[in-house]
Design a protein around this motif. Structure first.
Motif, short mmCIF file in Angstrom:
data_model
loop_
_atom_site.label_atom_id
_atom_site.label_comp_id
_atom_site.label_asym_id
_atom_site.label_seq_id
_atom_site.Cartn_x
_atom_site.Cartn_y
_atom_site.Cartn_z
N ASP A 198 -4.52 18.42 -15.33
CA ASP A 198 -5.15 19.19 -16.39
C ASP A 198 -5.01 20.69 -16.12
O ASP A 198 -4.77 21.49 -17.04
CB ASP A 198 -6.62 18.80 -16.54
CG ASP A 198 -7.22 19.33 -17.83
OD1 ASP A 198 -6.50 19.37 -18.83
OD2 ASP A 198 -8.40 19.70 -17.82
N ALA A 206 -1.53 21.74 -17.01
CA ALA A 206 -1.39 21.84 -18.46
C ALA A 206 -2.05 23.12 -18.98
O ALA A 206 -1.50 23.81 -19.85
CB ALA A 206 -2.00 20.62 -19.13
N MET A 266 3.34 18.17 -24.75
CA MET A 266 2.09 18.73 -25.23
C MET A 266 2.21 19.12 -26.70
O MET A 266 1.26 18.95 -27.45
CB MET A 266 1.72 19.97 -24.41
CG MET A 266 1.22 19.62 -23.02
SD MET A 266 0.71 21.05 -22.06
CE MET A 266 -0.71 21.56 -22.94
N TYR A 297 -0.47 14.59 -25.41
CA TYR A 297 -1.21 14.87 -24.18
C TYR A 297 -2.70 14.76 -24.45
O TYR A 297 -3.24 15.42 -25.34
CB TYR A 297 -0.88 16.27 -23.65
CG TYR A 297 -1.71 16.65 -22.44
CD1 TYR A 297 -1.42 16.13 -21.19
CD2 TYR A 297 -2.79 17.51 -22.57
CE1 TYR A 297 -2.18 16.46 -20.09
CE2 TYR A 297 -3.56 17.85 -21.47
CZ TYR A 297 -3.25 17.33 -20.23
OH TYR A 297 -4.02 17.65 -19.15
#
Length: 165
Positions: free
Chosen positions: A33, A36, A1, A6
């Motif tokens: 998602d 994340a 990330m 990402y």
């Protein structure tokens, strides 16, 4: 990330009916998602733990003292009161005053107010005279500074708050 590679997948649109008729669209993120988002939230809100007295700990300590019913224990002497409260208060001071002792000050002041209520019930000349009772407590503190644990530790509150040992 952190490398910028990402890219979140498309959000699934789900129509939700309204009570008044019609619908609104609710966006449901995918599992990856959500993972994340959780990782980002945890990294942004991460703080180191220091055992200072929190806003939830202070009421819990006051509740514990209320359960002792100290103002109603007029058969006890002041020394008995000090011995009865010492283990618990000493534990609180050792745990909570290690990093930010100054935050224990409101609890120490509350203990003093409990002692004043006890004295107003025990001693006839203090009954109904709160100012006189606090003056009595100040005299006792000067005469016996080591009687109660939180009186002994008062100086340590500010010293340990600054990190000195």
């Amino acid at each position: 990330m952190s490398s910028g590679s990402y890219f979140p997948p498309a959000v699934k649109a789900v129509p939700i009916p309204k009570k008044t008729g019609g619908e609104r669209i609710l966006g449901v993120p995918t599992v990856s998602d959500r993972i994340a988002q959780t990782v980002v939230t945890l990294l942004q809100t991460r703080t180191d733990f220091t055992p200072a007295v929190s806003r939830t700990d202070m009421p819990a300590m006051r509740q514990a003292m209320r359960r002792w019913h100290l103002p109603l224990r007029s058969e006890l002497s002041l020394g008995d009161l000090a011995r009865m409260t010492a283990p618990r208060v000493r534990g609180w001071i050792r745990y909570y005053c290690r990093f930010r002792g100054s935050e224990f000050q409101p609890v120490a002041e509350y203990i003093d107010r409990v002692i004043v209520r006890w004295a107003m019930r025990k001693y006839k000349r203090l009954r109904g005279h709160k100012i006189r009772a606090f003056a009595w407590l100040d005299r006792v503190k000067r005469r016996y500074p080591g009687l109660f644990v939180h009186w002994c530790a008062r100086g340590a509150f500010s010293v340990e708050a600054m990190g000195a040992r």
